[in-house]
Each structure stands twice: as C-alpha cells, then as structure tokens.
Design an enzyme around this catalytic site. Structure first.
Site, mmCIF file in Angstrom:
data_model
loop_
_atom_site.group_PDB
_atom_site.id
_atom_site.type_symbol
_atom_site.label_atom_id
_atom_site.label_comp_id
_atom_site.label_asym_id
_atom_site.label_seq_id
_atom_site.Cartn_x
_atom_site.Cartn_y
_atom_site.Cartn_z
ATOM 1 N N ASP A 1 0.813 -1.213 0.000
ATOM 2 C CA ASP A 1 0.000 0.000 0.000
ATOM 3 C C ASP A 1 0.844 1.259 0.000
ATOM 4 O OD1 ASP A 1 0.748 -0.790 2.673
ATOM 5 O OD2 ASP A 1 -0.576 0.782 3.440
ATOM 6 N N GLU B 1 0.331 -1.420 5.490
ATOM 7 C CA GLU B 1 1.371 -1.013 6.436
ATOM 8 C C GLU B 1 1.160 0.411 6.913
ATOM 9 O OE1 GLU B 1 5.365 0.875 7.405
ATOM 10 O OE2 GLU B 1 3.882 1.358 5.860
#
Length: 480
Positions: free
Chosen positions: A80, A147
């Site tokens: 991400d 994350e």
C-alpha cells in the site's frame, strides 16, 4: 496514466515493474488489485505463492544453482501507499493510476504522492523473481498489506510457512543508511460530541495553508509546522478577543502525515477589521516560529450571515482539547544522539455533523513511554468529554547486537561504494519489529534509495540512487 513514461530508465528491470504497479490503484485499504497482480505474476512464472484474507502476498523462488544449501532469505516490503494530493488535483486514488513524470534525476507523480514508499520495494522484489541470471539463495518474498495504516498486514500474518530467518526490508528512504532499529507506535482516535444550534452573526472561514508537511516519523524532528495545531492556535487567539462559535473543522487525511493545510468555519460578532488584524499578526508570528515554512499562509474571510453553528459549550470543549493536545517531538533519545525517542502527530482533524474527530500517530522506541503518552491522551479526552480509542499498535524493533546480516551488508556496501554505510536507528515505524516477534531469531536490516517529500504530493524518487540500491540488493543476495 500514460504508458511507457519510464521506458528509458535504468534499471529497466525495476522501473518497468514500478510503472506497471503505479497503474494499479493501491492506497491503504485498497490493495486487492495490486495483490492479485502479484499473485498472477507468480503463477505466470510457475512460482509458488499465497495470498491471505487481509491481502498479504508471499511468493517463493528456488535458489540459483550452487545456492541450494544456503538458508532462505526474505525480501520484504508493503503493497500500500499513502494517498495525498494537491487541492486542485482531480485524480481519484480508488480508480486512477498515478501520472508519472521525470525531471532530471527525479521521478514523481503529478499532483500526488508517488508511492515510492513502498512501490520501490515491490518493484525490486518482482525484478528479482523475474530475473534469470541473478545469483541468490532460496527466496521468500513477503509483500504486506496496509502497512501505512497501522502495519495491519504484518500484524495479521501467519508466518508458519516462512523458513527464512534473514530479512531484507526495502522500506527506507535514504541511500547509504542501514536501519537496524525503529520505534513502536499506535494510532489514537478522539471523538468529541458537539451540539449544533441556530446562530446569529457572520460566518468566517479561517485557513492555514502552504506548509511543507512530511512523514510523521522520519520528518517530525525537522521543525515544520502542523496545520491542525496552527489552526487551533489561531482560533484560540480570535476566541480570546471575542468569543466565537465553531461551525466546522477540516485538516489532514492521514494520521502518519504531517498536515499541510487545515480550515475552520466559525461564527463571530467581532468587527471584521479586528479579526483581520489578529489573523495577520498571527501569521507574522507563525512565520517567525517556522522559518523553514516559506509558503505558510493564514487567512480569514467572511462568508455571509450565519444560520447554524456549535453551541458555546461545544466550542469551548473543542478549543480546550485542541489547545491542550501535545504534538510533535516529546523526548529525544538518551542513548543515540539526534534520534527522536517519543513523538505524536495530530494528522487528522474532522468535524462533520455532531462530532469532532481527531486522529493521532503516537511513536516511541520505549514501550513504557508509549503507554504513558497514550494514557495521557486518554486522560485529556475524558476531561474534555471525548471518547477515546487506540488501534494499530505495534512494537519497537529492538537493536540486535549480534547480526551476521548487518556485518555482511556493511562488507558488501564498502565493496560497492568505497566507504562505510551509516548504521542507524530511526523514529519511523517499520514492520521488522512485528516480524521479529513472529519469526524467532530473525536477523533484519532495512535499506532503500533516496526519496524526498514522502507522504506528500512533493514526493520524489532518485533514479540514480534507485539504480545503485538495486545493484546493492543483487550483490547482497549473491553474498548471502
């Protein structure tokens, strides 16, 4: 996104994959498509892979000839990216690919974050898996989900099928630095109920804009302004001169990004001239306090007659909460010179309807200090009548005195660069701490190329640095 923008860049093995990844929307909470892309990549090459329910992807590759007896190595990054954009940018992060551009040695995305954090890691991992001539041990590529919003993928990971106890984390943003320890952290949220009632007076819009922003971990110490806190201070100044009533607040969109702009609507009966003078004086004082914020601007503009606003009690409680809320660096390390030990960042400020919501990123390399700061925030919330919650908590990554991986990576660095690397601890959060708790005996090092403006629309990735780090990664794999 225009295709082949990066076609001429070297190493094409990395930048070719990076461009494909940037064409896939992959903001935090929206990593299904990019995870599926990586799974399809693996299947097309006959590589064993799996994807779990939260979106983590693991891909295995057999060792090169002659490396069959070497222990497995984990290459790790996250799928991400933080999605930030300029106010006038029309890109839809959930639907559109990034608009890549090159300026000399800088790679960037027009009007938005680039996602070099951590797209570079994913591109390198795919390039290693795709390579036929690279020499390497058995590989386990671990690409984690979400994350940036609390290390959620690493926290949920089932590691039972991972054999590697050596981990190369490609989530650092300065070439020549080997990171071997990081802070732990958590996300705190405060929700304050407010009451809206009919109002009389003039409605104003107060705005703080033009700040540099940045990463709330790695750049919290640089002395920049936080737009949400500056907005709160300006409101307090105006309120002292003539009691006002709030009608709305908005600032920042990510708890781990230092907000660049924030705005408030309020109702006041004070003379317009007085409000303008106080705002101009506040801006002048803020510019003196933050000389590294050349674009800082504070404006106050009348919008017409008010119809509705918060009652005075709600306004007082909100201003008190914002005024007393700590922000920025709270303590420096007593063991490592120049390292931030404890901090927090008021990254999100929202007031829509009947609540005011605050989102904060809390970090500390000391578990006790992190817990103390979270408890202090809970106490402040209670005193101001706000509800409080904590989520996404993750542990610190503790320094390992005996690290064969670190020693080998220093040797390889000296051979390639002709100098020693810096071996450091950082204040930003990395997944190595969580993974160390799941994989006993794990030996980890984090590294990466030069990036700037991470978590802002000014983010850039150095092309030449990326090439050198790729060469370094290949050399490290060969030596392991």
């Amino acid at each position: 996104m225009s295709a082949n923008v990066l076609a001429g860049l070297e190493p094409q093995a990395v930048f070719g994959w990076f461009e494909k990844l940037c064409a896939i929307p992959h903001g935090s909470g929206n990593v299904t498509a990019i995870g599926d892309f990586c799974v399809q990549f693996a299947r097309e090459r006959g590589l064993r892979c799996r994807k779990d329910e939260i979106g983590n992807v693991v891909i295995w590759k057999d060792p090169s000839p002659g490396y069959e007896d070497h222990p497995a190595v984990i290459i790790q990054g996250h799928l991400d990216m933080v999605c930030e954009k300029d106010p006038d940018c029309d890109l839809d992060f959930k639907r559109d690919g990034l608009r890549l551009a090159v300026d000399g040695d800088r790679l960037y995305a027009k009007g938005t974050t680039l996602g070099g954090d951590d797209g570079f890691a994913v591109a390198c991992a795919l390039a290693v898996l795709d390579g036929e001539t690279l020499r390497h041990p058995p590989l386990e590529v671990l690409l984690t989900a979400d994350e940036e919003i609390g290390l959620l993928g690493a926290t949920a990971l089932d590691p039972s099928d991972l054999k590697g106890r050596v981990l190369l984390n490609l989530d650092s943003e300065e070439e020549g630095i080997l990171t071997v320890s990081c802070a732990g952290g958590a996300t705190a949220q405060m929700t304050l109920p407010v009451k809206c009632v009919p109002a009389e007076g003039t409605r104003y819009r107060l705005e703080v804009s033009g700040l540099e922003g940045g990463h709330s971990g790695s750049e919290i110490h640089k002395g920049g302004g936080n737009a949400n806190k500056l907005l709160a201070e300006a409101l307090a100044v105006l309120d002292c001169a003539s009691p006002l009533r709030l009608a709305g607040l908005a600032g920042g969109s990510k708890d781990n990004a230092i907000p660049r702009a924030a705005s408030a609507r309020f109702i006041s009966r004070a003379p317009d001239g007085l409000l303008q003078t106080l705002t101009a004086n506040f801006e002048a004082g803020a510019r003196e306090r933050f000389p590294n914020e050349p674009g800082l601007a504070v404006t106050c503009a009348a919008e017409g007659e008010a119809a509705e606003g918060w009652d005075r009690e709600s306004t007082v409680r909100a201003l008190r909460l914002l005024r007393e809320l700590p922000n920025g660096v709270q303590a420096m390390s007593r063991d490592i010179a120049g390292l931030v030990e404890t901090s927090l960042n008021l990254g999100i400020l929202r007031a829509d309807g009947g609540t005011m919501e605050l989102g904060l990123s809390v970090r500390s390399s000391l578990g006790q200090d992190k817990r103390f700061l979270l408890a202090a925030l809970e106490d402040l919330s209670a005193r101001c009548g706000a509800s409080y919650s904590v989520h996404g908590e993750y542990p610190a990554w503790e320094y390992r005195k005996d690290s064969p991986l670190r020693e080998r990576m220093v040797e390889v660095f000296e051979a390639q660069y002709g100098r020693k690397p810096q071996v450091e601890a950082i204040h930003a959060g990395l997944e190595c701490g969580i993974l160390a708790g799941k994989l006993p005996g794990l030996d980890s090092v984090s590294f990466g190329p030069d990036m700037s403006g991470v978590h802002t629309s000014n983010e850039t990735l150095s092309i030449s640095s990326s090439a050198r780090v790729w060469q370094y990664l290949c050399a490290v794999l060969e030596r392991l």
